[in-house]
Design a protein around this motif. Structure first.
Motif, PDB file in Angstrom:
ATOM      1  N   MET A 128       0.858  -1.191   0.000  1.00 34.43           N
ATOM      2  CA  MET A 128       0.000   0.000   0.000  1.00 34.43           C
ATOM      3  C   MET A 128       0.890   1.236   0.000  1.00 34.43           C
ATOM      4  O   MET A 128       1.863   1.307   0.753  1.00 34.43           O
ATOM      5  N   PHE A 129       0.521   2.217  -0.830  1.00 35.11           N
ATOM      6  CA  PHE A 129       1.261   3.477  -0.849  1.00 35.11           C
ATOM      7  C   PHE A 129       0.388   4.593  -0.305  1.00 35.11           C
ATOM      8  O   PHE A 129      -0.753   4.780  -0.744  1.00 35.11           O
ATOM      9  N   VAL A 130       0.948   5.340   0.660  1.00 32.20           N
ATOM     10  CA  VAL A 130       0.272   6.482   1.269  1.00 32.20           C
ATOM     11  C   VAL A 130       1.072   7.739   0.931  1.00 32.20           C
ATOM     12  O   VAL A 130       2.176   7.921   1.453  1.00 32.20           O
ATOM     13  N   PRO A 131       0.566   8.608   0.072  1.00 31.46           N
ATOM     14  CA  PRO A 131       1.313   9.829  -0.260  1.00 31.46           C
ATOM     15  C   PRO A 131       1.314  10.801   0.924  1.00 31.46           C
ATOM     16  O   PRO A 131       0.268  11.011   1.545  1.00 31.46           O
ATOM     17  N   PRO A 132       2.443  11.392   1.257  1.00 34.79           N
ATOM     18  CA  PRO A 132       2.427  12.461   2.257  1.00 34.79           C
ATOM     19  C   PRO A 132       1.439  13.559   1.858  1.00 34.79           C
ATOM     20  O   PRO A 132       1.339  13.916   0.677  1.00 34.79           O
ATOM     21  N   TRP A 133       0.717  14.039   2.823  1.00 33.80           N
ATOM     22  CA  TRP A 133      -0.343  15.045   2.636  1.00 33.80           C
ATOM     23  C   TRP A 133      -1.462  14.543   1.722  1.00 33.80           C
ATOM     24  O   TRP A 133      -2.278  15.330   1.252  1.00 33.80           O
ATOM     25  N   ASN A 134      -1.525  13.248   1.471  1.00 35.52           N
ATOM     26  CA  ASN A 134      -2.616  12.632   0.708  1.00 35.52           C
ATOM     27  C   ASN A 134      -2.735  13.165  -0.715  1.00 35.52           C
ATOM     28  O   ASN A 134      -3.820  13.129  -1.306  1.00 35.52           O
ATOM     29  N   ARG A 135      -1.612  13.641  -1.278  1.00 30.06           N
ATOM     30  CA  ARG A 135      -1.649  14.191  -2.632  1.00 30.06           C
ATOM     31  C   ARG A 135      -0.630  13.480  -3.504  1.00 30.06           C
ATOM     32  O   ARG A 135       0.505  13.256  -3.090  1.00 30.06           O
ATOM     33  N   ILE A 136      -1.060  13.160  -4.754  1.00 36.23           N
ATOM     34  CA  ILE A 136      -0.181  12.441  -5.665  1.00 36.23           C
ATOM     35  C   ILE A 136      -0.510  12.841  -7.092  1.00 36.23           C
ATOM     36  O   ILE A 136      -1.684  12.994  -7.466  1.00 36.23           O
ATOM     37  N   ALA A 137       0.513  13.041  -7.909  1.00 32.70           N
ATOM     38  CA  ALA A 137       0.312  13.377  -9.317  1.00 32.70           C
ATOM     39  C   ALA A 137      -0.193  12.156 -10.079  1.00 32.70           C
ATOM     40  O   ALA A 137       0.205  11.018  -9.791  1.00 32.70           O
ATOM     41  N   PRO A 138      -1.067  12.344 -11.070  1.00 33.66           N
ATOM     42  CA  PRO A 138      -1.576  11.203 -11.842  1.00 33.66           C
ATOM     43  C   PRO A 138      -0.476  10.354 -12.464  1.00 33.66           C
ATOM     44  O   PRO A 138      -0.579   9.120 -12.491  1.00 33.66           O
ATOM     45  N   GLU A 139       0.586  10.996 -12.963  1.00 35.49           N
ATOM     46  CA  GLU A 139       1.669  10.248 -13.606  1.00 35.49           C
ATOM     47  C   GLU A 139       2.399   9.354 -12.598  1.00 35.49           C
ATOM     48  O   GLU A 139       2.866   8.263 -12.947  1.00 35.49           O
ATOM     49  N   VAL A 140       2.514   9.833 -11.373  1.00 37.98           N
ATOM     50  CA  VAL A 140       3.137   9.019 -10.320  1.00 37.98           C
ATOM     51  C   VAL A 140       2.202   7.903  -9.912  1.00 37.98           C
ATOM     52  O   VAL A 140       2.605   6.736  -9.779  1.00 37.98           O
ATOM     53  N   ARG A 141       0.956   8.236  -9.688  1.00 34.14           N
ATOM     54  CA  ARG A 141      -0.062   7.231  -9.340  1.00 34.14           C
ATOM     55  C   ARG A 141      -0.074   6.084 -10.331  1.00 34.14           C
ATOM     56  O   ARG A 141      -0.081   4.901  -9.945  1.00 34.14           O
ATOM     57  N   ASP A 142      -0.046   6.402 -11.624  1.00 34.92           N
ATOM     58  CA  ASP A 142      -0.146   5.370 -12.654  1.00 34.92           C
ATOM     59  C   ASP A 142       1.080   4.472 -12.687  1.00 34.92           C
ATOM     60  O   ASP A 142       1.023   3.356 -13.221  1.00 34.92           O
ATOM     61  N   GLY A 143       2.207   4.934 -12.124  1.00 34.10           N
ATOM     62  CA  GLY A 143       3.411   4.111 -12.097  1.00 34.10           C
ATOM     63  C   GLY A 143       3.526   3.212 -10.888  1.00 34.10           C
ATOM     64  O   GLY A 143       4.425   2.355 -10.839  1.00 34.10           O
ATOM     65  N   LEU A 144       2.629   3.347  -9.916  1.00 33.38           N
ATOM     66  CA  LEU A 144       2.739   2.552  -8.686  1.00 33.38           C
ATOM     67  C   LEU A 144       2.600   1.046  -8.906  1.00 33.38           C
ATOM     68  O   LEU A 144       3.325   0.266  -8.274  1.00 33.38           O
TER      69      LEU A 144
END
Length: 253
Positions: A128-144
């Motif tokens: 599971m990935f939890v982004p700090p401050w609950n914010r993540i760029a779509p391009e990063v999200r799609d690479g998870l």
């Protein structure tokens, strides 16, 4: 703390009458080492019978934290960014894995952090990935998913089950801390009203009732009011028609 829990009790009774079951889970952010506050969180988790998914900051996590978790299976480690560093300009909301750096560089940091936590926690680390401050760029999200992640966890009710192909979204929904003001407890009445509305939206079909309802806490900054509300809130939920959700290990999937 004098709190009127009747609205929440009534909403949970509606769930029971409708034959509905509420999946619930608990996420706590920003662990790096054993502390008295973490010990208190651990003891509360055991007392309540609800495991806690601990978002661990990879760059600063200590071997002592992994040793502490090893004898406490109710504490479930997940990946919390890399170093919890803000890269957004001062006029924008904070983000470590936002669009302020090239996505490949951000994903390299996440990969490095995941490798380090796997070395510390082994198979206990959940994908599971939890982004700090609950914010993540779509391009990063799609690479998870290419890094082995199965779940992305941010905040607020999810709009759809999957954040990206092969990546489920399981968010948190209630954060009791008044971050922009007192940094103490948001008035309990307001928190109960918010919870009741979230549950009513699920029950009446305006939100995804299958998404685990997530409580978000931050053990390192709790005062007594926050600790007390957390204990009493979870106690109320656990008395309702609930099912505890726990992120499976990579091997269990």
């Amino acid at each position: 703390m004098n709190v009127d829990w009747a609205p929440l009790d009534q909403e949970l009774a509606h769930w029971h009458s409708a034959g509905m079951v509420l999946p619930i889970w608990w996420r706590d952010d920003d662990a790096i080492e054993p502390t008295p506050e973490l010990n208190r969180l651990s003891e509360l988790s055991v007392a309540l019978g609800l495991p806690v998914h601990i978002a661990v900051i990879p760059a600063t996590a200590t071997p002592e934290l992994a040793t502490y978790f090893a004898t406490r299976p109710h504490l479930i480690p997940v990946v919390h960014g890399w170093v919890h560093q803000n890269h957004a300009p001062t006029d924008q909301k904070k983000a470590e894995v936002g669009a302020h750096r090239p996505a490949p560089a951000v994903l390299d940091d996440i990969k490095r952090g995941t490798t380090r936590l796997r070395e510390l926690f082994g198979l206990a680390l959940r994908p599971m990935f939890v982004p700090p401050w609950n914010r993540i760029a779509p391009e990063v999200r799609d690479g998870l998913p290419q890094l082995g992640f199965k779940i992305l966890s941010t905040a607020t009710p999810r709009k759809q089950e999957n954040a990206a192909p092969g990546l489920e979204q399981v968010n948190t929904h209630l954060d009791p801390i008044h971050w922009r003001d007192t940094r103490s407890l948001i008035p309990a009445t307001r928190l109960i009203e918010q919870t009741v509305q979230l549950l009513k939206d699920r029950r009446e079909g305006r939100a995804d009732a299958s998404e685990p309802f997530g409580l978000l806490t931050h053990h390192l900054v709790h005062d007594e009011q926050i600790w007390t509300f957390t204990r009493d809130f979870v106690t109320r939920l656990m008395a309702g028609p609930i099912q505890v959700w726990i992120m499976p290990t990579a091997e269990d999937e």
